[in-house]
Design a protein around this motif. Structure first.
Motif, PDB file in Angstrom:
ATOM      1  N   LEU A   7       0.708  -1.362   0.377  1.00 36.33           N
ATOM      2  CA  LEU A   7      -0.132  -0.301   0.206  1.00 36.33           C
ATOM      3  C   LEU A   7       0.533   1.199   0.266  1.00 36.33           C
ATOM      4  N   VAL A   8       0.699   2.298  -1.149  1.00 35.41           N
ATOM      5  CA  VAL A   8       1.384   3.494  -1.104  1.00 35.41           C
ATOM      6  C   VAL A   8       0.220   4.853  -0.818  1.00 35.41           C
ATOM      7  N   SER A   9      -0.798   4.532  -1.139  1.00 29.76           N
ATOM      8  CA  SER A   9      -1.937   5.936  -1.336  1.00 29.76           C
ATOM      9  C   SER A   9      -3.188   5.195  -0.733  1.00 29.76           C
ATOM     10  N   ARG A  10      -3.461   6.291  -0.078  1.00 33.14           N
ATOM     11  CA  ARG A  10      -5.394   5.926   0.690  1.00 33.14           C
ATOM     12  C   ARG A  10      -5.860   7.032   0.777  1.00 33.14           C
ATOM     13  N   VAL A  11      -6.411   7.043  -0.310  1.00 39.79           N
ATOM     14  CA  VAL A  11      -7.639   8.540  -0.493  1.00 39.79           C
ATOM     15  C   VAL A  11      -8.931   8.970   0.155  1.00 39.79           C
ATOM     16  N   VAL A  12      -9.742   9.373   0.302  1.00 41.21           N
ATOM     17  CA  VAL A  12     -11.307   9.039   0.640  1.00 41.21           C
ATOM     18  C   VAL A  12     -11.847  10.170  -0.525  1.00 41.21           C
ATOM     19  N   ASN A  13     -12.423   9.249  -1.327  1.00 40.09           N
ATOM     20  CA  ASN A  13     -12.989   9.280  -2.716  1.00 40.09           C
ATOM     21  C   ASN A  13     -14.650   9.762  -2.570  1.00 40.09           C
ATOM     22  N   LYS A  14     -15.438   9.445  -1.353  1.00 38.79           N
ATOM     23  CA  LYS A  14     -16.554   9.714  -1.100  1.00 38.79           C
ATOM     24  C   LYS A  14     -16.973   9.648   0.017  1.00 38.79           C
ATOM     25  N   GLU A  15     -18.317  10.271   0.603  1.00 33.94           N
ATOM     26  CA  GLU A  15     -18.843   9.919   1.825  1.00 33.94           C
ATOM     27  C   GLU A  15     -20.113  10.265   2.001  1.00 33.94           C
ATOM     28  N   MET A  16     -20.451   8.580   2.288  1.00 26.83           N
ATOM     29  CA  MET A  16     -22.335   8.600   2.265  1.00 26.83           C
ATOM     30  C   MET A  16     -22.608   8.645   3.384  1.00 26.83           C
TER      31      MET A  16
END
Length: 277
Positions: free
Chosen positions: A141-150
């Motif tokens: 794992l090199v990157s983890r970002v929030v794409n959307k929140e519901m």
């Protein structure tokens, strides 16, 4: 004739020798040696007659796609002792569910005595789903970002009612108040009773479905029916019988007060009361 035959043999020998020299030169010129190839964490050394990185990967049956990282680029020219690295890239979506904390709202109410609080509405946590985009290089794992929140369910705030009205403290009754109430009680018309009086407090619901307040008493409904108005000279005030209790039997009443300290100060007393309505 003999000279021609001899000349042909010499010519062919020279041609074969020249061809061999050309092929040998081509071998050394075109062949790229000691190329270090790193694929999926494994390192190998290879030779190639290809001209570019792309041709070398094809020679060695190495698969990749447009998302993967090839360094140097596919169109780079091969050189001896070149270092080529392929990083496999994977992108996935991960959903996580979590709770949303509720807030507590405090509202003031002058109709409630000061120091009294009650819960008008219980709080409830909400629910939400967060979708993350994760990128892996060679499985790491090199990157983890929030794409959307519901928001699946909105939280419900807790509502607390805080009394700001006049409060009564039992221990504040002084001698002059006692004398004046005893004097006024002589003019009260109603059935007099002598009862044992205790006190209670808290935020609850009475036996008749009301909220207890200063002016509420608990009784034995067989002796004093619910809804009866009871004048207590000690306070020069008319109370209403709205509650009961397991220990309230016979000639005994329980007076609602605004705090546990007031109840403690009151203790147990024998007092006069008048049934006035």
């Amino acid at each position: 004739m003999k000279n021609n035959f001899k000349n042909n043999i010499i010519f062919r020998s020279l041609l074969i020798t020249l061809t061999f020299c050309v092929l040998l030169a081509s071998y050394f010129l075109l062949k790229k040696e000691q190329i270090i190839l790193q694929v999926n964490g494994k390192v190998t050394t290879v030779n190639s007659y290809g001209k570019t990185v792309k041709e070398l990967l094809s020679e060695n049956n190495i698969c990749y796609d447009e998302d993967d990282i090839v360094y140097p680029s596919l169109h780079s020219k091969l050189e001896d002792y070149m270092n080529i690295k392929i990083t496999y890239v994977q992108q996935i979506s991960v959903s996580e569910h979590s709770r949303i904390s509720y807030k507590t709202e405090v509202k003031k109410d002058k109709s409630l005595p000061k120091g009294v609080t009650k819960v008008a509405q219980e709080g409830k946590e909400g629910r939400k789903t967060i979708v993350y985009e994760e990128i892996y290089h060679d499985g790491k794992l090199v990157s983890r970002v929030v794409n959307k929140e519901m928001i699946r369910e909105e939280p419900v705030n807790k509502v607390v009612i805080k009394g700001t009205g006049t409060s009564y403290v039992a221990s504040s009754v002084n001698l002059s108040q006692t004398l004046s109430t005893e004097k006024s009680s002589s003019n009260v018309k109603g059935n007099k009773m002598v009862v044992s009086a205790t006190a209670y407090s808290g935020d609850s619901v009475t036996a008749t479905g009301t909220r207890p307040r200063w002016g509420t008493i608990a009784v034995d409904p067989r002796i004093i029916p619910y809804g009866t108005k009871v004048y207590i000279p000690k306070f020069n005030m008319t109370f209403v019988a709205e509650d009961c209790g397991g220990g309230i039997k016979g000639n005994r009443i329980d007076i609602f007060m605004n705090s546990s300290s007031a109840c403690y100060n009151w203790g147990v007393r024998s007092i006069d009361i008048y049934i006035v309505g």
